[in-house]
Motif scaffolding. Structure first.
Motif, short mmCIF file in Angstrom:
data_model
loop_
_atom_site.label_atom_id
_atom_site.label_comp_id
_atom_site.label_asym_id
_atom_site.label_seq_id
_atom_site.Cartn_x
_atom_site.Cartn_y
_atom_site.Cartn_z
N LEU A 172 0.82 -1.22 0.00
CA LEU A 172 0.00 0.00 0.00
C LEU A 172 0.85 1.26 0.00
O LEU A 172 0.45 2.30 -0.52
CB LEU A 172 -0.92 0.02 1.23
CG LEU A 172 -2.29 -0.65 1.12
CD1 LEU A 172 -2.98 -0.65 2.48
CD2 LEU A 172 -3.17 0.06 0.09
N ALA A 173 2.04 1.16 0.60
CA ALA A 173 2.91 2.33 0.74
C ALA A 173 3.77 2.58 -0.49
O ALA A 173 4.65 3.43 -0.47
CB ALA A 173 3.81 2.18 1.97
N CYS A 174 3.52 1.88 -1.60
CA CYS A 174 4.32 2.08 -2.82
C CYS A 174 3.93 3.35 -3.55
O CYS A 174 4.66 3.82 -4.42
CB CYS A 174 4.20 0.87 -3.75
SG CYS A 174 2.63 0.82 -4.68
N VAL A 175 2.75 3.92 -3.22
CA VAL A 175 2.27 5.11 -3.89
C VAL A 175 1.30 5.83 -2.95
O VAL A 175 0.62 5.18 -2.14
CB VAL A 175 1.57 4.76 -5.23
CG1 VAL A 175 0.36 3.88 -5.00
CG2 VAL A 175 1.20 6.00 -6.02
N THR A 176 1.26 7.15 -3.01
CA THR A 176 0.32 7.92 -2.18
C THR A 176 -0.64 8.69 -3.08
O THR A 176 -0.47 8.74 -4.29
CB THR A 176 1.05 8.88 -1.24
OG1 THR A 176 1.82 9.81 -2.02
CG2 THR A 176 1.97 8.13 -0.28
N GLY A 177 -1.66 9.29 -2.45
CA GLY A 177 -2.70 9.96 -3.22
C GLY A 177 -3.76 8.99 -3.70
O GLY A 177 -4.49 9.26 -4.65
N LYS A 178 -3.85 7.84 -3.04
CA LYS A 178 -4.81 6.80 -3.42
C LYS A 178 -6.20 7.13 -2.88
O LYS A 178 -6.35 7.94 -1.98
CB LYS A 178 -4.35 5.45 -2.84
CG LYS A 178 -2.95 5.02 -3.26
CD LYS A 178 -2.56 3.68 -2.67
CE LYS A 178 -2.47 3.69 -1.15
NZ LYS A 178 -1.40 4.56 -0.63
N PRO A 179 -7.24 6.46 -3.40
CA PRO A 179 -8.58 6.62 -2.82
C PRO A 179 -8.57 6.14 -1.37
O PRO A 179 -7.76 5.28 -1.00
CB PRO A 179 -9.46 5.71 -3.69
CG PRO A 179 -8.68 5.50 -4.95
CD PRO A 179 -7.24 5.57 -4.57
N ILE A 180 -9.48 6.66 -0.55
CA ILE A 180 -9.56 6.26 0.85
C ILE A 180 -9.75 4.76 0.98
O ILE A 180 -9.16 4.10 1.84
CB ILE A 180 -10.72 6.99 1.57
CG1 ILE A 180 -10.54 8.52 1.51
CG2 ILE A 180 -10.87 6.52 3.01
CD1 ILE A 180 -9.30 9.02 2.21
#
Length: 474
Positions: A178-186
């Motif tokens: 999950l921490a491979c990218v930010t700005g994801k949907p909640i």
């Protein structure tokens, strides 16, 4: 020479290098160390084929890691026909300095795909995004502890969810995927408050400046935001949220500028109404009660207290810097002022709050999302109910002692425990206020004349400190 070329004397990357070199004169540091900090550590330029309709199209894309003084690297991915290596290198460098200033433990990075998403179907955008992600994985240019992308111009939650899904499919045993990218949907591990973070950070930074009597006196303004006349160029994600927060704080938004032109009303514009008009007509022009300005650049020259360029780089240059009437300029966009214009504005006494500090709200909240993903716990989950119960007990004691019941609405407000968005905004506010005062204190103690140079000096010192702790430099 055309007017366009006159305005862009420097490449975007050379603008950053020029500002860096200006700051370096205030530091007694070996030239080789400064060169290492200034240089991009890794530039990955790629070309890959994607089938669009019945044809094969070769896509040009980039990922640049500017600094490895801290890992992972961090920076957004933009989709635009204007994407090029110089731009991505510059934005990656800015990320390094931003992260250092707001004390976020990342090295700077940036990515980009040269394409126009508005001309492509959702299916084809997804296809390109997933292929780009797989290319990053091949070269180890993405991962929770390596390089963590985020949204930028032309991208958003949708694209970040595709990146996460592609990463997870190719790295199924990665427990922190999950921490491979930010700005994801909640729903996919995103954090509440990320969307408005950059605009809110801009607001916090300018608000803090306006609270200082000494600084406001230097430009002939009263303390506070109430009644301040504000012009905002760009109504994208950053400009819209910045405008909204300024409006709610009592500032008067007298002009809003977009590509097709600008609108002006000296009595003020209601941001929500302008956005409603924009959605209905496709343009901010012809807004009821406002005057149209055909040349959007002319809106920057209107008389105001605060100017917020939140769109493109190099919009304030040597040809229009003397025409700017704002007392304060807050760089919500990356590089909106050229080095030559910066010198002109400095001589005129205009306070410029620089991009490498002011628009760091996005990466700050991205950091919070990254931490949330690594901890696998939503902010507020463990302490919200405890805080509410403790507050309830405290209120009961107060009512007993005072022999008076607290009003229902007041009790509801006091009892409420902190939600995730409350904690995120509190952390962002503290970060922006702390960063502002650190830059300001360094500026005053060293005799540096402007905030930009002070911010670069502060960032360079922080990066050198990190290298020294790693034992890289003697």
């Amino acid at each position: 020479m055309s007017k366009k070329n006159q305005n862009k004397t420097y490449s975007f990357f050379s603008c950053i290098e020029k500002n860096f070199d200006k700051a370096a004169r205030f530091l007694s540091i070996e030239k080789g160390i400064l060169e290492q900090i200034k240089a991009c550590n890794a530039v990955y330029r790629m070309h890959f084929p994607v089938k669009i309709g019945k044809k094969i199209k070769v896509i040009e894309a980039y990922r640049v890691q500017h600094s490895h003084h801290k890992l992972p690297c961090k920076g957004g991915i933009r989709y635009s026909t204007k994407v090029n290596q110089d731009e991505i290198m510059t934005l990656a460098a800015l990320m390094t300095y931003k992260c250092a200033i707001v004390d976020v433990p990342f090295g700077g990075a940036k990515g980009g795909i040269k394409m126009d998403p508005q001309t492509l179907s959702v299916e084809n955008i997804e296809k390109i995004t997933r292929r780009y992600t797989s290319e990053l994985i091949k070269k180890n240019f993405i991962g929770p502890g390596i390089d963590v992308p985020a949204p930028d111009y032309g991208t958003g939650e949708r694209e970040m969810s595709w990146i996460f899904d592609t990463f997870l499919s190719l790295r199924p045993v990665e427990v922190d995927a999950l921490a491979c990218v930010t700005g994801k949907p909640i729903s996919q591990g995103g954090v509440r408050g990320r969307k408005e973070a950059t605009g809110l950070g801009v607001f916090y930074g300018i608000r803090e400046l306006c609270r200082l009597k000494e600084d406001m006196f230097s430009v002939g303004l009263d303390v506070g935001l109430v009644g301040k006349r504000v012009i905002i160029q760009g109504l994208g994600n950053v400009g819209y949220h910045a405008a909204t927060f300024f409006h709610e704080a009592g500032a008067i938004i007298i002009a809003l500028a977009e590509r097709e032109g600008a609108i002006y009303n000296k009595k003020g514009l209601n941001v929500s109404d302008v956005i409603f008009h924009l959605k209905n007509t496709g343009s901010i022009l012809n807004f009821p009660g406002a005057k149209n300005i055909d040349n959007t650049e002319k809106a920057l020259e209107l008389e105001c207290d605060i100017l917020i360029p939140a769109a493109l780089e190099n919009v304030i240059h040597k040809n229009n810097a003397n025409c700017i009437q704002a007392k304060i300029i807050g760089e919500a966009a990356n590089g909106p002022i050229t080095p030559e214009a910066d010198e002109i504005l400095e001589k005129r006494g205009v306070i410029v709050v620089p991009d490498i500090y002011l628009n760091a709200g996005g990466v700050t909240v991205s950091y919070f999302e990254w931490l949330k993903n690594l901890s696998h716990v939503r902010y507020g989950r463990m302490e919200k109910r405890f805080s509410e119960n403790m507050n309830a007990e405290l209120l009961q004691v107060i009512e007993t002692i005072c022999r008076k019941k607290i009003l229902k609405e007041e009790k509801k407000m006091i009892l409420r425990g902190a939600r995730e968005i409350d904690l995120v905004r509190s952390g962002l506010e503290d970060t922006m206020i702390s960063g502002f005062h650190k830059i300001r204190e360094l500026k005053k103690s060293t005799g540096i004349k402007n905030m930009r140079t002070a911010a670069f000096v502060f960032a360079i010192k922080k990066i050198i400190d990190s290298y020294e702790k790693l034992g890289i430099f003697p």
